[in-house]
Design an enzyme around this catalytic site. Structure first.
Site, PDB file in Angstrom:
ATOM      1  N   GLY B 188      16.922 -33.329 -15.211  1.00  0.00           N
ATOM      2  CA  GLY B 188      15.391 -33.579 -15.501  1.00  0.00           C
ATOM      3  C   GLY B 188      14.924 -32.555 -16.607  1.00  0.00           C
ATOM      4  CD  GLU B 315       4.438 -26.412 -19.113  1.00  0.00           C
ATOM      5  OE1 GLU B 315       5.589 -26.890 -18.964  1.00  0.00           O
ATOM      6  OE2 GLU B 315       3.725 -25.375 -18.783  1.00  0.00           O
ATOM      7  CB  CYS B 411       9.816 -20.285 -17.582  1.00  0.00           C
ATOM      8  SG  CYS B 411       8.382 -20.948 -18.448  1.00  0.00           S
TER       9      CYS B 411
END
Lengths: 635, 635
Positions: B188, B315, B411
């Site tokens: 994904g 995003e 992240c």
């Protein structure tokens, strides 16, 4: 100095520009919308609203409700707004067939009213137990409000009180629930407040006044009703966030509110009621709040086009100076609501600034909400459209480049119809010694004091206005803020009149001819540099009309155009074949050459050229193409 | 002409500007992030990632998992990226204590690996039955990929293969599941593909190459894996829309993709793997797709700062030319991913355009992602910030005016740390007959062919670069696209070199001194008028640095400033006390007077003034204030 707009006019007939629109509403929009409400229009969203009323009647009689309820929880209001438009239209131009249709519909509506006065097809068909349990999302009071407005208008236009009686009974039912029985609550979507005040004005029923005041006063007080309701309730319509109390203007008691916040239509409908109540009850603290909210909107949160509610998130006001043109929401209904608010503020105080905004909203966003042929509608009114981005990019999905036929949430189309048909209410007002001309439109008007005015004008394209006076008296004529110079003559002789808060006051005699010549020079507008999106930009206007530049007039590309705003634009001749009759403006401009790359360190060259502008309200009528209101200034 | 960036460098040490950043990573960022990963940092989002690994080990041993799993489904990757940064840092500067800490963590990680090779704390702690059932949202392959990258880097830096063995076992487990057992699927969130190719380069394990190719080839083919998975699956992490196949670049087979779409980080991680696979397998059709996707990004969908993914919705990439500065997303990780993609494209073909973009992304968006003190981070990198609107308005809520300490979805911070620490990989490359200097940074580098370069420079502020050559050979030095003029000398004598696709090629002898003087004149940049938000605007740059204007240097108000781009800006002296060592640019400008009202028909006056610009990467380090990259041009 109080002015009555809502009941000041005994009779009003219009011709000219507005009259043409009213004819369009009568001949095209009302029949077209009727076909939509009956599910007979082709290739468009289904409405089902009339059938909903039929089915609600069946439910009450214990009959099979056939295809049940369809649509939004506030579907009833579409029929109400349509009926209200029909009423105004009938008052302008009798039409027996249309009146018969309306009477039949009113019978259907009456049959959908419960014995206790309750009226709402969603709950009557689907679940009677849920009545009044979800004011946050349920829209029962909203739908009642719109039907009350229709009832008042229909009674005023036809003298028939069948619907008015239905809605008085409905008002008494609401009074019983919230006042007599003392159930807590106020409307999730304000509307019934302003409608109850109309009912009070139409009937003198004091319960209507008391109920409106009760709802207005309850809003925003501790404990917050919507939070309490949400905590108790085990069902929802669309899971509205009850903690976002700003969304429904319930963050503070109304008299303490200073910034226009939340869902823009809700906001201005509420402020309209607040202003009307302030006027009716001489409530100075309420009026003071209205003034602050007015300043918040018009000095920090309003588009040049009179659009309000700049963000799609919650169809809402954003923060001060956040006025993006390309991702604008600027709902048509919100600008209509702004006109309502302005009109009620004018009743509190005759100040031209209210009429200036009312006119700005009308001639730009409200009219832009409808295609020139009356068959397609904008819900959202951006100030810039770029095919390929607008309607496609995730942040621009709501900003469509052309008008759709109808919407699943169809509040705007019938709202435009009722607004245009009732233009006289906004154009004229009256108080005990003066009649007021707030807006300019060809036509005749009779006042309660006996004065009659016949207005001749091709406004908003020709800014010469002539009034023929029958039965003299004191008259106040607005000098728009955009017209820095103007000439006013009585019987050909220049009048010695100094405007007072935007109005000149004259004593006119029977037979007098008053002429007003406003400044029709095109002008460039600049925004405060506090608006990040508008620095370095200019917009072109003439009279009350904001102009825009479309690709179809400018070689398909308006982005690369910059305007020479030091030079005077050329005003075209009135062209009746252009965009339903319009005037172009041609401006000296520069066209920036296309760079080969996305970014370049070489200043792209420019070529002198002309740029052609058309009124903003006419945009998107010639297919999908670029459109821009705020243009770069040429270097 | 293939270039090896990833394994071309035997040894790399840096000083100067990049070295200072690497020191900051080593001394501040790595320890600070370690405290965050251990839940010991104050006043910030909890990470819990190390405890998650400890608890996963307990779960495998049948012990109580104590406080269980906390965080995002991809929480594991934060530790992986931190370990990878540690590895690069150790390769630059040995640190036994840090290495011991890393070794202990690697033991914890190893203990969290299941006997079959599976490694993921979320599933191991929470629900083993759900393994591999939700590739759309589950991030198992993503987390494995990041840990594989860490394993390769740690092996390369220390020679220790404990983590590499863990991840090879994990790779074999994945190979077994998807290839041997034939379970359908692809990630994904792309990441494992590029990591498997790194594993292949580090170990020669052909299963890693085969698996990467399998995942890349499966993506976007019929039947769409994600739709099929969603139809079968009865649980979800956050209810991702499996029908939005563009979001995960699965709308078409990868070789047919032409536009960069969907989640920007996913996109560039995928393209990085595609480019690497194309290089490893000489797959021309895959390389052709990479070239198209590169053009899509860099000629239509990239900010001047090297930011990509312009919309907060997903995003993601938006549509061509939709590059708003104030509502930009432009995630830090996406620009890091763009550098990865650029670096892999350079391995396919030595074309300076890739290094130009790599440098643009690094010196602007990537560095802006971290506060100068290394303690706060931006996830989102707007090109315009206005306090009161940015971070507040519903459309600008993600565009914060100052950097937060850490994020629940963390992240970006460790990604910046690993990128900066591995700068050498991006700066240099090598093929069988030539060494390549893609980027400029003070320091030493040794190549596999035995050549050594010592680079002296104060780049990016002083654009003079000197290379001292040890053991001669063929050398390619990039001439940046921004430097239209330049001088290259060998031992003080101007070299006769014509650049070929952005590189000059020289035969250097042992002991040669090569000097390159790039154009350090500030320059104004203009965007294509196809970008609606940038018409009439200009941005100021010098060398690779994009500059911005902040309120703190400009009387608190940059919105009302317009630049006289016909005049040459004044370059300040290097000031080591300014923003960690920086150079200002001062430009002739005009300040527009504040209008009293929101809109005015009088052109606001302007006053001549100076405007001071600082490098974009330094913005937001002096408190909340206005910031603007694209400025109006003065009239």
């Amino acid at each position: 100095m109080k002015v009555q707009n809502q009941i000041g006019i005994k009779e009003y007939r219009s011709g000219g520009f507005v009259g043409k629109y009213q004819k369009l509403i009568r001949e095209v929009v009302i029949p077209y919308q009727y076909s939509v409400l009956n599910d007979k229009a082709q290739d468009t969203e289904k409405s089902h609203v009339i059938q909903n009323f039929v089915n609600a009647g069946r439910a009450l009689r214990g009959e099979d409700t056939a295809d049940g309820f369809y649509g939004m929880v506030f579907q009833d209001s579409d029929l109400a707004k349509w009926l209200e438009a029909v009423a105004y239209s009938l008052s302008l131009s009798p039409d027996l067939e249309l009146e018969n249709t309306a009477d039949e519909l009113i019978d259907i509506i009456a049959a959908a009213q419960d014995t206790d006065g309750y009226l709402n097809t969603y709950y009557t068909i689907k679940d009677r137990e849920k009545r009044w349990t979800n004011l946050l999302e349920g829209h029962e009071l909203y739908c009642s409000g719109h039907m009350m407005e229709a009832a008042c208008a229909y009674f005023d236009a036809t003298g028939k009180d069948a619907l008015l009686k239905v809605m008085l009974k409905n008002a008494e039912h609401i009074y019983d629930h919230f006042i007599v029985k003392g159930n807590d609550g106020c409307p999730g979507h304000p509307e019934v407040e302003l409608a109850l005040l109309k009912m009070y004005r139409a009937t003198g029923n004091k319960h209507c006044l008391e109920l409106a005041k009760h709802f207005i006063d309850r809003r925003g007080c501790d404990p917050n009703y919507f939070r309490e309701e949400a905590a108790k309730r085990n069902w929802h319509v669309w899971n509205a966030d009850s903690s976002d109390v700003d969304y429904m203007q319930a963050g503070k008691p109304v008299r303490e509110q200073t910034d226009a916040v939340g869902h823009a239509v809700r906001a201005v409908y509420l402020y309209t009621a607040m202003a009307d109540l302030a006027s009716l009850t001489e409530d100075e603290s309420l009026l003071a709040a209205c003034r602050k909210l007015w300043e918040s909107i018009t000095t920090k949160r309003m588009y040049l086009t009179g659009g309000i509610g700049s963000t799609v998130h919650g169809e809402a006001f954003s923060v001060d100076y956040d006025l993006p043109g390309d991702t604008a929401y600027a709902e048509t209904c919100a600008s209509i609501g702004l006109m309502l608010f302005a009109s009620r503020m004018l009743e509190n105080e005759a100040d031209g600034k209210y009429a200036d905004v009312m006119e700005r909203a009308f001639y730009n966003t409200v009219l832009a909400g409808m295609q020139l042929d009356g068959k397609r509608f904008f819900y959202v009114n951006p100030l810039e459209v770029v095919p390929g981005i607008s309607g496609v990019s995730p942040t621009h999905r709501h900003d469509l480049p052309v008008r759709p036929k109808w919407y699943a949430c169809a509040c705007c189309p019938p709202n435009v119809a009722r607004l245009i048909s009732s233009f006289g209410v906004y154009a004229y007002g009256e108080n005990k010694d003066t009649v007021f001309c707030h807006l300019f439109a060809d036509g005749q008007v009779s006042f309660q004091n006996g004065m009659k005015l016949t207005c001749k004008t091709d406004y908003p394209y020709d800014l010469h206005i002539t009034y023929q006076v029958e039965k003299g008296g004191r008259i106040a004529i607005r000098i728009p803020d955009y017209s820095k110079t103007w000439t006013l003559c009585v019987n050909g002789k220049e009048a010695d009149a100094t405007p007072e808060k935007g109005y000149v006051y004259l004593n006119a005699a029977d037979g007098d001819t008053i002429t007003l010549a406003l400044d029709d020079t095109p002008y460039f507008v600049y925004a405060s540099s506090r608006v990040p999106h508008l620095t370095g930009k200019t917009a072109l206007c003439r009279g009350p009309l904001v102009y825009c530049f479309e690709g179809v007039d400018n070689d398909g590309d308006v982005l690369s155009l910059s305007l020479k705003d030091g030079e005077t634009p050329v005003v075209g001749s009135y062209d009746e074949n252009l965009l339903g009759g319009s005037v172009t403006l041609t401006v000296s401009a520069a066209r920036t050459e296309d760079t080969k790359s996305l970014y370049t360190a070489s200043r792209p060259g420019t070529k002198a050229c002309s740029a052609v502008a058309v009124p903003y309200y006419t945009w998107g009528n010639r297919g999908e193409n670029q459109m821009r209101v705020w243009m770069d200034e040429a270097k």
